[in-house]
Design an enzyme around this catalytic site. Structure first.
Site, PDB file in Angstrom:
ATOM      1  CB  SER A 159      -0.878  -0.023   1.245  1.00 42.43           C
ATOM      2  OG  SER A 159      -1.641   1.150   1.304  1.00 42.43           O
TER       3      SER A 159
ATOM      4  CE  LYS B  94      -1.597   7.282  -0.639  1.00 36.06           C
ATOM      5  NZ  LYS B  94      -0.523   7.188   0.371  1.00 36.06           N
TER       6      LYS B  94
ATOM      7  CG  ASN C 121       6.265   7.838   3.122  1.00 35.68           C
ATOM      8  OD1 ASN C 121       5.187   8.355   3.422  1.00 35.68           O
ATOM      9  ND2 ASN C 121       6.576   6.587   3.428  1.00 35.68           N
TER      10      ASN C 121
ATOM     11  CG  ASN D 160      -3.638  -0.070   3.600  1.00 35.80           C
ATOM     12  OD1 ASN D 160      -3.915   0.981   4.162  1.00 35.80           O
ATOM     13  ND2 ASN D 160      -2.686  -0.887   4.026  1.00 35.80           N
TER      14      ASN D 160
ATOM     15  CG  ASN E 190      -2.178   1.852   8.014  1.00 37.59           C
ATOM     16  OD1 ASN E 190      -1.450   1.576   8.971  1.00 37.59           O
ATOM     17  ND2 ASN E 190      -1.995   2.919   7.266  1.00 37.59           N
TER      18      ASN E 190
ATOM     19  CB  CYS F 231      -0.360   5.660   8.897  1.00 37.94           C
ATOM     20  SG  CYS F 231       0.466   6.900   7.878  1.00 37.94           S
TER      21      CYS F 231
ATOM     22  CB  THR G 182       7.539   3.455   7.336  1.00 36.93           C
ATOM     23  OG1 THR G 182       6.462   4.225   7.852  1.00 36.93           O
ATOM     24  CG2 THR G 182       7.313   3.180   5.866  1.00 36.93           C
TER      25      THR G 182
ATOM     26  N   GLY H  14      11.492  -3.534   3.020  1.00 34.56           N
ATOM     27  CA  GLY H  14      12.767  -3.535   2.302  1.00 34.56           C
ATOM     28  C   GLY H  14      12.977  -4.654   1.314  1.00 34.56           C
TER      29      GLY H  14
ATOM     30  N   GLY I 262       7.410  -2.807  -1.240  1.00 38.11           N
ATOM     31  CA  GLY I 262       7.033  -1.403  -1.126  1.00 38.11           C
ATOM     32  C   GLY I 262       7.953  -0.464  -1.863  1.00 38.11           C
TER      33      GLY I 262
END
Lengths: 303, 246
Positions: A21, A45, A69, A100, A128, A131, A194, A245, A266
């Site tokens: 996503s 997304k 990001n 997502n 999710n 975030c 992340t 990764g 990703g």
């Protein structure tokens, strides 16, 4: 193709590769570049109840082995995703899509999941709760096992499709959160989102991204992601989707040995728009090299 | 957009910190002036988006300023070396709106895309004026090249060392039918305020992917959210929202 097939929550994937996503839009941008039906699936997304512009720019910072990001869940909102984006995706992708879903409250998660659950294109709902780029939002929810469990319970009550909970790595004990989600009825766990990070511009002597901090992803996070997938696989019975990764077919095999049933790719899609395609094409030779007959045989094989 | 490998033909310094690189390869996806390419550099995780200065058959010209680690690395590359490149990205300028006497306003690193644009407009029979803005004499490049195309060229330098003393807007005279501009954002704002016709602006933004996937370079416009890399970099004057761009 049988060699690379895996089953995720009862749905068969031709291969375990799922663009993650936020790196693949709603699919059709990449369909201009290659036939995306070669993918196992893709995770669209992150979508919230209302349309969001996201954070101020600059939103991107380069790192030694990855990027930061702070996009902040820019998306058209769930209703327009259903009325505009999914019809576009249908024209270029004939497999099940992973939806997502983001949110800022339990009510919003419930409302969004209830709407997307009715869409026949959707195979799984990836919730999710992690975030890092929205203040007072997903992060706080995803770092507390009780809150995570409450979201899972509420979402499961209004959905029929498999619900996969996407976890943040920015916690002390990811295993307790994964277990809380499983106990609350989650059908799967995906990780990692992340890692919270930052860069400072040496000339300006200020943070590079406008939001100061953002989510770090790319090859640099792979060992952290692998370790967390390994730990969570040990602790839960439900399938684990591994990400963080992944750049090569070898990374996919390593992540599956750690316990991933499927993987999400990703940041690699952003530096090379053909990354997911190349990984899929490289899988059979990499399997041969390491004496793997069927990918589904190696899930959790390193334990 | 094509993912292809370009080979460097030449790479030379043409002004202070300013380099012209020519490369050869498959450029068949270039639609016109105002698009950019995205170079993958050895050891750098993200690509470097650089505007297209000119395209002739299979030969690409880019002009870039060595201002950071990536562009400094580029400045040391030698003919014969290759670079994985995404060709070509972004919407580009729409030359159909130019009218008979368009003015092209470029500042510093925003000048290169004006060259391909000027060449295209001239080939379409337009009477093209160009205003090139620099800080000082040592930064000046491509004046002769623009003149050789057949444009009327005015140079402005902030320190007055060459041409009009001041900014590009100080060199802007009435009589143009339309304008095209690219340069640092303060210059773009000044051009926006001073110009009396419609026109097109090319924007710069820090990008993740360069092809519309990551939402790293979004901006607000009158016509909704746009991605500088995919829906831009060129925006029409009427759709720009300065105060809410960020």
């Amino acid at each position: 193709m049988d060699r690379t097939q895996v089953s995720l929550c009862g749905i068969t994937l031709d291969n375990p590769i799922i663009p993650a996503s936020g790196t693949f839009g709603y699919g059709y941008e990449f369909a201009e570049l290659y036939d995306i039906n070669i993918l196992g699936s893709f995770s669209f997304k992150g979508t919230t109840g209302e349309a969001r512009f996201g954070n101020p720019t600059p939103r991107i910072a380069e790192c030694q082995a990855g990027m930061i990001n702070s996009v902040g869940l820019q998306n058209p909102g769930i209703d327009r995703v259903i009325s505009e984006e999914l019809p576009k995706a249908r024209k270029c992708f004939n497999k099940s899509i992973m939806a997502n879903i983001g949110g800022f409250s339990i009510e919003e998660y419930v409302s969004n999941c209830e709407k997307i659950d009715k869409e026949d294109q959707i195979g799984w709902i990836e919730v999710n709760i992690s975030c890092p780029n929205v203040h007072g939002g997903g992060m706080a929810l995803g770092t507390d096992p009780e809150m995570a469990a409450a979201i899972v319970k509420a979402v499961k009550a209004v959905t029929t499709k498999p619900v996969i909970i996407k976890l943040t790595p920015n916690v002390t004990d990811i295993v307790s959160i994964a277990k809380a989600c499983e106990d609350a009825g989650a059908d799967g766990i995906s990780l990692i989102n992340t890692l919270l990070g930052m860069r400072i511009d040496l000339k300006a002597k200020k943070p590079v991204v406008a939001n100061k901090m953002g989510g770090y992803s790319g090859p640099g996070v792979f060992p952290v992601a692998l370790r967390m997938v390994y730990q969570v696989y040990d602790a839960v019975q439900i399938p684990v989707v591994g990400m963080g990764g992944i750049t090569t077919a070898e990374d996919v095999i390593e992540m599956m040995l750690a316990g991933a049933t499927a993987v999400e790719v990703g940041a690699a899609n952003l530096t090379d728009p053909f990354a997911s395609k190349k990984i899929i094409e490289a899988l059979p030779a990499a399997m041969d090299k390491y004496g793997i007959n069927k990918l589904s045989d190696i899930i959790g094989g390193a334990h | 957009m094509k993912d292809t490998r370009l080979t460097i033909i030449s790479n030379k310094k043409i002004a202070l910190n300013t380099f012209e690189m020519k490369l050869r390869g498959d450029l068949s996806d270039v639609k016109g002036p105002g698009q950019f390419v995205n170079f993958a550099l050895e050891g750098k995780y993200l690509r470097r988006p650089i505007s297209i200065c000119d395209v002739n058959g299979d030969e690409l010209t880019v002009i870039y300023k060595a201002v950071g680690q990536g562009t400094e690395q580029m400045s040391e590359m030698q003919p014969g070396q290759g670079m994985d490149t995404l060709v070509a990205l972004g919407n580009g300028y729409d030359t159909a709106k130019s009218g008979e006497r368009p003015v092209l306003i470029g500042g510093g690193a925003g000048i290169p895309p004006m060259y391909f644009l000027a060449r295209t407009l001239i080939s379409e029979g337009k009477d093209v004026s160009v205003i090139l803005g620099f800080n000082t004499k040592e930064e000046i490049f491509y004046v002769n090249e623009f003149e050789a195309l057949g444009c009327r060229v005015t140079v402005a330098t902030a320190d007055g060392s060459v041409g009009v003393k001041g900014f590009v807007t100080d060199a802007l005279k009435p009589g143009y039918t339309y304008f095209y501009t690219c340069g640092p954002e303060p210059m773009l704002r000044a051009v926006y305020a001073r110009t009396e016709t419609s026109g097109q602006f090319s924007f710069e933004e820090r990008m993740g992917c360069g092809f519309g996937a990551c939402m790293g370079c979004s901006c607000r416009t009158v016509t909704g959210y746009k991605r500088i890399c995919k829906d831009g970099p060129v925006l029409e004057k009427e759709e720009i929202l300065w105060t809410e761009r960020r």
